[in-house]
Design a protein around this motif. Structure first.
Motif, PDB file in Angstrom:
ATOM      1  N   ALA A  11       0.741  -1.152   0.078  1.00  0.00           N
ATOM      2  CA  ALA A  11      -0.015   0.643   0.042  1.00  0.00           C
ATOM      3  C   ALA A  11       0.876   0.990  -0.386  1.00  0.00           C
ATOM      4  N   ARG A  12       0.675   2.610  -0.650  1.00  0.00           N
ATOM      5  CA  ARG A  12       0.534   3.732  -0.135  1.00  0.00           C
ATOM      6  C   ARG A  12       1.400   4.146   1.387  1.00  0.00           C
ATOM      7  N   VAL A  13       2.444   4.660   1.153  1.00  0.00           N
ATOM      8  CA  VAL A  13       2.333   4.550   2.511  1.00  0.00           C
ATOM      9  C   VAL A  13       2.397   6.356   2.453  1.00  0.00           C
ATOM     10  N   GLY A  14       2.661   6.805   4.088  1.00  0.00           N
ATOM     11  CA  GLY A  14       2.245   8.415   3.782  1.00  0.00           C
ATOM     12  C   GLY A  14       1.298   8.457   5.068  1.00  0.00           C
ATOM     13  N   SER A  15       0.776   9.837   4.552  1.00  0.00           N
ATOM     14  CA  SER A  15      -0.027  10.247   6.010  1.00  0.00           C
ATOM     15  C   SER A  15      -1.256   8.628   6.570  1.00  0.00           C
ATOM     16  N   ALA A  16      -1.292   8.911   8.061  1.00  0.00           N
ATOM     17  CA  ALA A  16      -2.714   8.161   8.527  1.00  0.00           C
ATOM     18  C   ALA A  16      -3.476   8.044   7.494  1.00  0.00           C
ATOM     19  N   ASN A  73      -4.399 -11.351   7.876  1.00  0.00           N
ATOM     20  CA  ASN A  73      -6.114 -11.695   6.622  1.00  0.00           C
ATOM     21  C   ASN A  73      -7.346 -11.738   7.484  1.00  0.00           C
ATOM     22  N   SER A  74      -7.831 -10.612   8.292  1.00  0.00           N
ATOM     23  CA  SER A  74      -8.372 -10.403   9.238  1.00  0.00           C
ATOM     24  C   SER A  74      -9.309  -9.211   8.679  1.00  0.00           C
ATOM     25  N   LEU A  75      -7.705  -8.777   8.650  1.00  0.00           N
ATOM     26  CA  LEU A  75      -9.054  -7.675   8.486  1.00  0.00           C
ATOM     27  C   LEU A  75      -8.679  -6.473   6.436  1.00  0.00           C
ATOM     28  N   PRO A  76      -9.705  -6.263   6.453  1.00  0.00           N
ATOM     29  CA  PRO A  76      -9.940  -5.623   5.189  1.00  0.00           C
ATOM     30  C   PRO A  76      -9.112  -4.919   4.428  1.00  0.00           C
ATOM     31  N   GLN A  77      -7.522  -4.666   4.661  1.00  0.00           N
ATOM     32  CA  GLN A  77      -6.349  -4.453   4.651  1.00  0.00           C
ATOM     33  C   GLN A  77      -5.899  -5.407   3.400  1.00  0.00           C
ATOM     34  N   GLY A  78      -6.065  -6.282   4.819  1.00  0.00           N
ATOM     35  CA  GLY A  78      -5.065  -7.191   4.315  1.00  0.00           C
ATOM     36  C   GLY A  78      -5.825  -8.315   3.105  1.00  0.00           C
ATOM     37  N   LYS A  79      -7.233  -8.633   3.286  1.00  0.00           N
ATOM     38  CA  LYS A  79      -7.737  -9.557   2.364  1.00  0.00           C
ATOM     39  C   LYS A  79      -7.675  -9.385   0.871  1.00  0.00           C
ATOM     40  N   PRO A  80      -7.055  -8.225   0.068  1.00  0.00           N
ATOM     41  CA  PRO A  80      -7.071  -8.757  -0.632  1.00  0.00           C
ATOM     42  C   PRO A  80      -5.719  -9.537  -2.139  1.00  0.00           C
ATOM     43  N   GLU A  81      -4.311  -9.610  -0.919  1.00  0.00           N
ATOM     44  CA  GLU A  81      -3.377 -10.122  -1.034  1.00  0.00           C
ATOM     45  C   GLU A  81      -3.600 -11.774  -0.091  1.00  0.00           C
TER      46      GLU A  81
END
Lengths: 264, 249
Positions: free
Chosen positions: A138-143, A192-200
């Motif tokens: 993911a793009r890193v930068g501001s929260a 894998n539990s979190l929506p941010q992780g699910k795509p991969e």
């Protein structure tokens, strides 16, 4: 200074990765130990005395000394991080030992964790497992805004339970198969539990499990000694989730096809 | 995440374990129905021999089942041996004190999980013996006549060492299944806190039926509780059998 105890101390000494190791009796240097000392402070005290006696001090790993970094960790009387449940070696205090108690200190033992010196093992296999998928592309930068992606409370809590893994390697040390299943499962479970992780998810589980195999860790055979040894009390239910996700990913995953520029 | 370098399913420990679990379920299912069928020994000679005859009258089904079971058994054993060898390599040195971990764990569970390989090995030997005894009839000194399933079983169980071996092997089978049937849910990722208790209870009750039946039959045979009507000398059965045969002709 309070109460002190005398201990019968045996420590594994090994001068290098391929040198033969053996237990040394340091009972003479383990007398009058303050009960308020942590186990690492106990080793510090012994080391000061060894230095004064002209003996090379015991090499052991440590960093934060507040139970969150995962650097410390020795096997004390056959149990990783010693006899206290959910306690790292640095948070274990000498008041939990009896006066005159015999203590045997050894390094983690597993092929994938080669001994560097004395009680220090090389845990870089864990780093390579993380490199194989323990992140989010993911793009890193501001929260981002905290409420930009809604995550149910229970999911967030469970992911946090998995994320509590400090990567100390006690699970590997405890496992009769030298398996790092609990570590890999905790890291996978966290993402894998979190929506941010699910795509991969599929790529992550295939990549990390593959790396786990390549590092020479054994397979899980459901002894669950890892869960008993884990200072962060990570549940073996994460191993079940890893197995489920791995089986599913093996059945359905196809590597992404390279797309040419301009075809969106 | 270099996906091209991903190991194929059956080369990973998780994949191999999943196959061990699936083949275990197949063998487990067979053990259950086999035990249920054998309970008919308590219905008497006629019923049991008719049941045996009924099975033999369907050779295609019998051989298809045997093939599936043989493939399942070989897969189960080969993969377990591979996993065990791998595990041994991964743990080259041991601690001065082995495993003083979880005092809350029951002694049975602990013993069961620690001796899976040993119990498996003895069960394998038992399966070979059991087939030699009651399917092929090739154990020297033990009564066997094709088509007399009831007599074969009863006279076998009257021999104390045979009954003893059946008992011993089936108690080990109980331990093996006790660990196995809990572990397979974990291995296949089929666990959920809400379902754990129910799925474990189900698996354990099926195990109890299998072990219960397989333990009761040797005891009943040895103590003449079942098959007591058969004469002590097996030769008499053969003689009366021949007489009946001639009469009916």
């Amino acid at each position: 200074m309070g109460e002190t105890i005398d201990l019968k101390l045996h420590v594994w000494r090994q001068s290098g990765p391929n040198a033969p190791g053996r237990f040394e009796d340091y009972t003479h240097y383990a007398k009058a130990i303050p009960t308020h000392a942590s186990f690492l402070e106990f080793l510090d005290i012994v080391n000061e005395r060894l230095i004064l006696a002209g003996i090379e001090p015991i090499a052991f790993d440590h960093d934060c000394r507040e139970g969150i970094c995962g650097m410390c960790g020795v096997v004390i009387n056959g149990r990783p991080h010693g006899p206290r449940k959910a306690t790292t070696t640095c948070q274990l205090h000498m008041r939990h030992f009896r006066n005159g108690e015999e203590i045997w200190v050894e390094p983690w033992r597993a092929k994938a964790f080669p001994i560097v010196k004395d009680l220090i093992v090389d845990r870089s296999a864990f780093d390579r497992i993380i490199q194989a998928g323990g992140y989010i592309t993911a793009r890193v930068g501001s929260a981002p805004d905290a409420n930009a992606i809604l995550i149910p409370k229970q999911v967030a809590e469970e992911a946090m339970d998995a994320a509590a893994c400090i990567g100390c390697g006690a699970c590997v040390a405890a496992c009769p198969n030298g398996s790092a299943s609990l570590f890999v499962a905790a890291k996978l479970g966290h993402f894998n539990s979190l929506p941010q992780g699910k795509p991969e998810l599929d790529r992550r589980v295939l990549g990390m499990v593959t790396q786990h195999e390549k590092e020479g860790f054994g397979g899980c055979s459901n002894h669950y000694l890892c869960e008993a040894a884990c200072p962060k009390e990570i549940s073996v239910k994460w191993i079940a989730k890893m197995n489920r996700d791995f089986i599913r990913a093996s059945l359905r995953y196809a590597p992404p096809v390279e797309r040419k520029e301009g075809y969106g | 995440m270099a996906s091209s370098q991903v190991l194929s399913f059956t080369r990973t420990a998780i994949g191999q374990k999943a196959l061990v679990a699936v083949t275990g379920i197949i063998l487990y299912g067979f053990a259950f129905f086999h035990a249920l069928g054998n309970l008919q020994v308590f219905l008497g000679r006629e019923a049991f021999n008719q049941y045996a005859e009924m099975l033999q009258s369907m050779p295609k089904l019998v051989w298809a089942t045997r093939l599936v079971l043989l493939v399942a058994l070989i897969t189960h054993v080969v993969l377990v041996v591979r996993l065990a060898r791998r595990a041994r390599e991964a743990k080259p040195a041991h601690y001065r004190f082995e495993e003083r971990m979880d005092p809350s764990e029951g002694i049975l569970r602990r013993y069961a999980r620690q001796t899976m390989l040993l119990s498996g090995l003895i069960i394998l030997a038992y399966i070979v013996f059991h087939l030699m005894h009651l399917t092929v009839g090739a154990v020297p000194g033990l009564f066997f006549v094709r088509g007399m399933a009831y007599e074969n079983l009863i006279y076998g169980m009257r021999t104390p060492w045979v009954a003893g071996f059946y008992l011993f092997a089936n108690l080990l089978l109980g331990l093996h299944l006790y660990h196995g049937c809990r572990a397979l849910f974990q291995t296949l990722g089929l666990r959920h806190p809400q379902w754990d208790r129910r799925s474990f209870a189900m698996a354990l009750s099926i195990t109890a039926v299998i072990v219960g039946t397989n333990v009761i039959i040797p005891i009943a045979g040895l103590t003449r509780l079942v098959g007591g009507e058969l004469p002590e000398d097996p030769q008499e059965v053969l003689r009366t059998g021949e007489e009946k045969h001639t009469v009916s002709e």
